[in-house]
Design an enzyme around this catalytic site. Structure first.
Site, PDB file in Angstrom:
ATOM      1  N   ASP A 262       0.738  -1.051   0.080  1.00 20.42           N
ATOM      2  CA  ASP A 262       0.080   0.182   0.028  1.00 20.42           C
ATOM      3  C   ASP A 262       0.974   1.212   0.105  1.00 20.42           C
ATOM      4  O   ASP A 262       2.123   0.935  -0.034  1.00 20.42           O
ATOM      5  CB  ASP A 262      -1.073  -0.037   0.924  1.00 20.42           C
ATOM      6  CG  ASP A 262      -2.224   0.811   0.874  1.00 20.42           C
ATOM      7  OD1 ASP A 262      -2.118   1.542  -0.190  1.00 20.42           O
ATOM      8  OD2 ASP A 262      -3.176   0.757   1.707  1.00 20.42           O
TER       9      ASP A 262
HETATM   10  C1  BGC Z   1      -5.167   3.343  -0.055  1.00 16.26           C
HETATM   11  C2  BGC Z   1      -5.371   2.070  -0.873  1.00 16.26           C
HETATM   12  C3  BGC Z   1      -5.285   2.658  -2.182  1.00 16.26           C
HETATM   13  C4  BGC Z   1      -4.100   3.272  -2.536  1.00 16.26           C
HETATM   14  C5  BGC Z   1      -3.987   3.850  -3.805  1.00 16.26           C
HETATM   15  C6  BGC Z   1      -3.912   3.960  -0.097  1.00 16.26           C
HETATM   16  O1  BGC Z   1      -3.811   5.058   0.681  1.00 16.26           O
HETATM   17  O2  BGC Z   1      -4.899   2.362   1.538  1.00 16.26           O
HETATM   18  O3  BGC Z   1      -6.408   1.517  -0.511  1.00 16.26           O
HETATM   19  O4  BGC Z   1      -5.678   1.541  -3.188  1.00 16.26           O
HETATM   20  O5  BGC Z   1      -3.899   4.314  -1.537  1.00 16.26           O
HETATM   21  O6  BGC Z   1      -4.739   5.067  -3.978  1.00 16.26           O
END
Ligand code: BGC
Length: 718
Positions: A262
């Protein structure tokens, strides 16, 4: 394309860049989308930028094609970029939020919605969506509950599979599909006290029994990617958690496709207090076999040194690069790096009638009628209606709505106007929609005046878009004070008042449940929310949604979930506290509205459940049967729900677990026999000796119209 050959020709730096995912706006062209998460100084060289393997946060085919073209000109091996995006509930045409989609209990409509989103995304140049999010959630204070299927692993697994099928199936020839990425591995939904990014702490038993099944279901359905999570598990951040990622995901489950971190989660391991240096972050993340690093550059900066020192093997880097190249190959990017990106298709597909129709049906199916004292539906011949509330004229598309736009979504006001004519509507704002808004006397009296002047009232209240979603947790999940005051005043002024709630989470509705004659939730319903709501209000469509999560009396009951343990001192009376039992003095233990609950415009009668036998051996099945009759005056959808309890086991089992449900449409007076087969595999769990097996003994069976009601029948597994 000979991807092995490409790999053999890549330098180490190029390989590490292939494993690095950067925001699209870092790639030389303005990508248009908002950047999620905190970007940080990333020490990127020009060579690394030219060799980056994938990108996120861009908007549209035009931008995608420009970025891809520039990248191919600069990339030494002509390796196309992978374009990823959070397509969580629609790309431009937005369907209801995932929590709402779970309330449909209908995997087919969910699959259709995801296939629609996949078509639009593919046209916009997206190759991978960061969905489905399948984190199990028991605490409605957590803002990201809106992205999940709620509190039940069985329903969560069904909905996980439906999303993977929808996103990935498409039409292979036209490549109108995307790869799915299940997230967040693992147990992110158990953030303590519902506060986002907070500590997660649970036993291995709880993890495996309740939290892991939905991720596993997505993998069994063939999902192409997995994203790890921000949280700790056993004191170790998931980003560097070898037990979760290497041991469970790779070795136990045999997942051999791409794993991505993530956003910046590698470097966050320092803030967690787990690792001191970025280099250690790189090493621990590599040891988990996570392939792509999202928006940080630990691999790029330190992997070379780690290989030279011998703590990381070049073969492991090669294996990761291969997995990424294989995904690119599977998506057909080497044949056509622009894949399905097409401005003409965008034009044709975005907000097309066909796509809007799917969204409207999904919004109708996901709405849940919580209370109805003979108020709804309103007659189509109504002479006047007051539409009140700060959200009545808003397009409510919810958090994570990608390229969706509020002004392209139908508001309730517009929906009602096109159904019965705008001249019949009187509108008042009533209050502010802000979380901390106080009641405003003048606004309330204007609303009361409107309510008195009309035959019936719809009050459009609840949560704004930013009151749920990432980072948007709440301590108090009741309605804001201004809204409670407005509901009380308006309901007193006109007894034909229905409260329509927008919400990204279960709410504690104790403050209004006695005052409001009718209450229903449409969640954050998307592009066609207003037309769906109007159809429901006037009975052109019927309520069939059921709650995928308990709605508590009070925020203080969170976490609250129906599949809880009995305790050694169970509460004997729901509404009276009994000393020295497991109860609260001031509230019941049970929620105000239970999991699986939802009213319809008709009434059903269900016979007590009968079992075909009272003993069962492995390899046999027994059948649980009920007869459901529509005893009301309208057609409606009944949903008998099968719950099982394993009464005594080597590891304590929940008081009820959903093991099946059926939705059946019945005409007035019509009845239908509904049967559920119970087989030994449905009784398996993670036992005390670590195996996944059933244990002989007593089982209770309930077939009811929600959790936490009814008297069970029993059988023995022998
Ligand atoms: C979130 C994810 C997301 C990623 C990309 C993160 O802050 O936890 O769920 O896919 O950002 O946008």
């Amino acid at each position: 394309m000979d991807i092995k050959k490409i790999l053999s020709e890549m330098t180490l730096e190029e390989k590490l860049a292939e494993l690095t995912q950067l925001n699209a706006n870092m790639l030389g062209i303005d990508a248009g989308a908002a950047i999620t998460g905190p970007a940080k100084a990333m020490r990127l060289t020009e060579a690394a930028l030219n060799s980056a393997g994938s990108t996120l946060n861009f908007i549209g085919a035009k931008v995608m094609k420009e970025i891809q073209k520039l990248h191919l000109e600069r990339n030494p091996h002509n390796i196309p970029l992978l374009f990823m995006q959070d397509v969580i509930h629609g790309y431009r045409t937005i369907y209801p939020i995932p929590l709402a989609m779970a309330a449909t209990f209908d995997p087919d409509i969910y699959e259709e919605c995801c296939a629609m989103a996949a078509r639009e995304s593919a046209a916009a140049g997206v190759h991978v969506t960061f969905g489905p999010m399948v984190d199990l959630v028991r605490d409605a204070r957590w803002g990201r509950v809106m992205e999940s299927a709620g509190e039940d692993p069985y329903l969560g697994s069904i909905m996980a599979r439906a999303q993977v099928r929808g996103f990935q199936r498409g039409n292979k020839d036209d490549r109108q599909n995307v790869s799915a990425c299940v997230k967040h591995f693992a147990a992110y939904g158990a953030a303590e006290a519902g506060r986002d990014y907070n500590t997660v702490d649970m036993s291995d038993h709880t993890l495996r029994e309740y939290y892991l099944p939905a991720y596993r279901a997505a993998i069994d359905e063939g999902v192409d990617m997995v994203m790890t999570s921000f949280n700790l598990y056993n004191g170790v951040p998931a980003a560097g958690n070898k037990y979760l990622v290497k041991h469970i995901l790779r070795d136990e489950w045999g997942f051999d496709k791409v794993i991505i971190s993530d956003y910046s989660s590698f470097s966050q391991m320092k803030k967690h207090g787990y690792l001191e240096t970025d280099k250690e972050c790189a090493r621990e993340s590599l040891l988990t076999t996570t392939d792509i690093e999202m928006m940080s550059s630990e691999y790029l900066t330190y992997a070379k040194e780690l290989i030279e020192e011998g703590s990381i093997k070049i073969e492991d880097i090669d294996a990761s690069v291969m997995r990424v190249l294989e995904l690119k190959e599977k998506l057909g990017l080497f044949e056509n790096p622009y894949r399905s990106a097409s401005e003409e298709d965008e034009e044709k597909l975005f907000l097309s009638k066909e796509h809007r129709d799917i969204c409207r049906r999904a919004a109708e199916k996901s709405a849940v009628l919580l209370k109805n004292d003979g108020v709804l539906p309103f007659s189509a011949d109504i002479k006047s209606i007051a539409v009140i509330g700060p959200l009545a004229k808003r397009g409510m598309i919810g958090f994570w709505s990608c390229a969706g736009r509020e002004d392209e979504a139908v508001s309730v006001y517009q929906g009602i106007a096109s159904l019965i004519g705008e001249e019949k509507i009187v509108y008042a704002e009533g209050c502010s929609s802000k979380l901390r808004a106080k009641p405003d006397r003048d606004m309330i009296s204007e609303a009361v005046k409107a309510a008195k002047s009309a035959e019936a009232v719809v009050l459009c209240l609840g949560e704004e878009r930013e009151m749920s979603g990432e980072g948007n947790s709440r301590v108090d999940i009741s309605l804001p004070e201004a809204q409670v005051a407005l509901i009380r005043a308006v309901a007193e002024a006109n007894p034909k008042t229905a409260v329509l709630l927008y919400t990204g989470r279960p709410l504690a509705l104790t403050d209004i449940v006695d005052d409001a004659p009718a209450i229903f939730t449409v969640w954050q319903p998307g592009s066609e929310g207003g037309s769906a709501a109007a159809n429901l209000i006037f009975g052109k469509a019927s309520f069939e949604g059921r709650l995928p999560m308990s709605f508590p009396y009070h925020s203080g009951q969170c976490p609250i979930y129906y599949n809880r343990m009995n305790t050694g001192r169970p509460r004997p009376k729901e509404f009276e506290p009994t000393p020295y039992t497991s109860c609260y003095l001031d509230y019941p233990n049970r929620p105000l509205f239970k999991f699986g609950y939802g009213l319809t415009y008709t009434e059903f009668e269900m016979t007590p459940v009968k079992l075909s036998a009272d003993t069962m051996k492995a390899g046999e099945k027994i059948t649980a049967t009920v007869t459901v009759k529509n005893i009301g005056e309208r057609e409606g959808v009944a949903m008998p729900e099968l719950y099982i309890r394993d009464v005594y086991a080597s590891v304590t089992r929940p008081v009820q677990e959903l093991r099946g449900y059926k939705k059946i449409s019945l005409l007035p007076g019509e009845s239908s026999e509904v049967s559920f087969d119970i087989t030994e595999d449905m009784l398996r769990f993670h036992t005390a000796d670590g195996s996944y097996a059933s244990e002989a003994g007593l089982f209770h069976v309930f077939v009811e119209d929600s959790a936490e009601v009814g008297t069970p029948v029993s059988f023995r597994l022998i």
